[in-house]
Design an enzyme around this catalytic site. Structure first.
Site, PDB file in Angstrom:
ATOM      1  N   MET A   1      54.298  45.714  33.336  1.00 18.80           N
ATOM      2  CA  MET A   1      52.928  46.046  33.719  1.00 18.80           C
ATOM      3  C   MET A   1      51.958  45.320  32.793  1.00 18.80           C
ATOM      4  O   MET A   1      52.357  44.565  31.925  1.00 18.80           O
ATOM      5  CB  MET A   1      52.715  47.566  33.661  1.00 18.80           C
ATOM      6  CG  MET A   1      53.692  48.363  34.507  1.00 18.80           C
ATOM      7  SD  MET A   1      53.531  48.033  36.268  1.00 18.80           S
ATOM      8  CE  MET A   1      52.091  49.007  36.642  1.00 18.80           C
ATOM      9  N   CYS A   2      50.665  45.568  32.964  1.00 20.22           N
ATOM     10  CA  CYS A   2      49.628  44.820  32.254  1.00 20.22           C
ATOM     11  C   CYS A   2      49.029  45.641  31.117  1.00 20.22           C
ATOM     12  O   CYS A   2      49.234  46.841  31.013  1.00 20.22           O
ATOM     13  CB  CYS A   2      48.527  44.435  33.237  1.00 20.22           C
ATOM     14  SG  CYS A   2      49.123  43.521  34.672  1.00 20.22           S
ATOM     15  N   GLY A   3      48.264  44.966  30.279  1.00 25.65           N
ATOM     16  CA  GLY A   3      47.510  45.625  29.232  1.00 25.65           C
ATOM     17  C   GLY A   3      46.031  45.355  29.439  1.00 25.65           C
ATOM     18  O   GLY A   3      45.635  44.209  29.687  1.00 25.65           O
TER      19      GLY A   3
END
Length: 279
Positions: free
Chosen positions: A1-3
């Protein structure tokens, strides 16, 4: 997933160089080994005080983004007493690694709405088809791009745009999104506002203040936060907003104060990160 990472400074003079370093340092702490691209959006003011949103993004790690930012034509020594910046590091879930698939995503060339996103919008194909039928075009393969375009569509459909707030628009968009996600939204239409929202994915609010400010002065939808806290994890489905001139009619059973409340200490810095979770 992303930050995702957002940074707001209010009445705390910072140069653009300091602001970008804060954004990139925060982003670097969220970056995982599999992250494939990075980007930022930040405010630039002209001599008349009008605000525009600049974006920079690229494939690669945060270090590549740092190198790209060195080549943009801005005065890094310009000082801002108030500023809103957002940053993103991507772990691809929709579309290949490319500049257009990197975040932030916008509603168009004028950056009316700019979004960073951690998570998955599971009904993105349905939203994409609907927005295309309304005349919108997509530049990326991502699920995220549906969000700024949907914000723009709802904003344009409103007959009373002067009555709209960024919070109102994000609330309406949230009702159309399915999946697990955290988002942060800034806007050229509402230049002094920042809205964060989550459903499932983690999102943390952090405040730094030279005074005795508490998080009671950050409006969080559907919950009154306890005094004395310096960090707060939003419950799923919640929104938080920051603004120097924010006006919002909150539900009577939950009337949080605004961080622009003249009778309350104002936080100097507001930080909003969402922590990536690898699949």
């Amino acid at each position: 997933m992303c930050g995702i990472f957002a940074y707001v400074n209010h009445q705390t003079p910072k140069t653009l160089d300091e602001i970008l370093k804060t954004l990139l340092n925060g982003l670097g702490r969220l970056e995982l080994r599999g992250c494939d691209s990075a980007g930022v959006a930040f405010d630039l003011y002209d001599d008349d005080g009008d605000c525009a949103i600049a974006t920079a993004k690229c494939p690669g790690k945060v270090e590549e983004l740092k190198s790209q930012l060195k080549n943009i034509e801005v005065d890094f020594e310009d000082e801002y007493s108030q500023h809103i910046g957002i940053a993103h590091t991507r772990w691809a879930t929709h579309g290949p690694v490319s500049t257009v698939n990197s975040h932030p995503h916008t509603s168009g060339a004028n950056n009316e709405f700019v979004v960073i996103h951690n998570g998955v919008i599971s009904n993105c194909e349905t939203l994409r088809k609907y927005l295309v039928s309304k005349g919108y075009t997509f530049e990326s393969d991502t699920d995220t791009e549906c969000i700024p375009l949907l914000l723009h569509y709802i904003w344009k459909q409103s007959e009373e745009k002067e009555e709209q707030t960024l919070v109102n628009l994000v609330e309406k968009v949230m009702t159309q999104l399915e999946g697990t996600f955290a988002i942060v939204v800034k806007s050229a239409v509402f230049p002094n506002q920042l809205v964060a929202a989550r459903r499932g994915s983690p999102l943390l609010l952090g405040v730094k203040s030279s005074s005795s400010a508490t998080l009671d002065h950050i409006p969080v939808y559907n919950q009154q936060m306890k005094s004395g806290n310096r960090g707060h994890l939003l419950k799923t489905g919640q929104l938080a907003a920051g603004s120097r001139s924010y006006k919002k009619q909150w539900k009577e059973e939950c009337p949080p104060t605004t961080i622009s409340n003249e009778n309350a200490p104002f936080p100097d810095l507001l930080v909003i990160p969402s922590i990536p979770t690898p699949p």
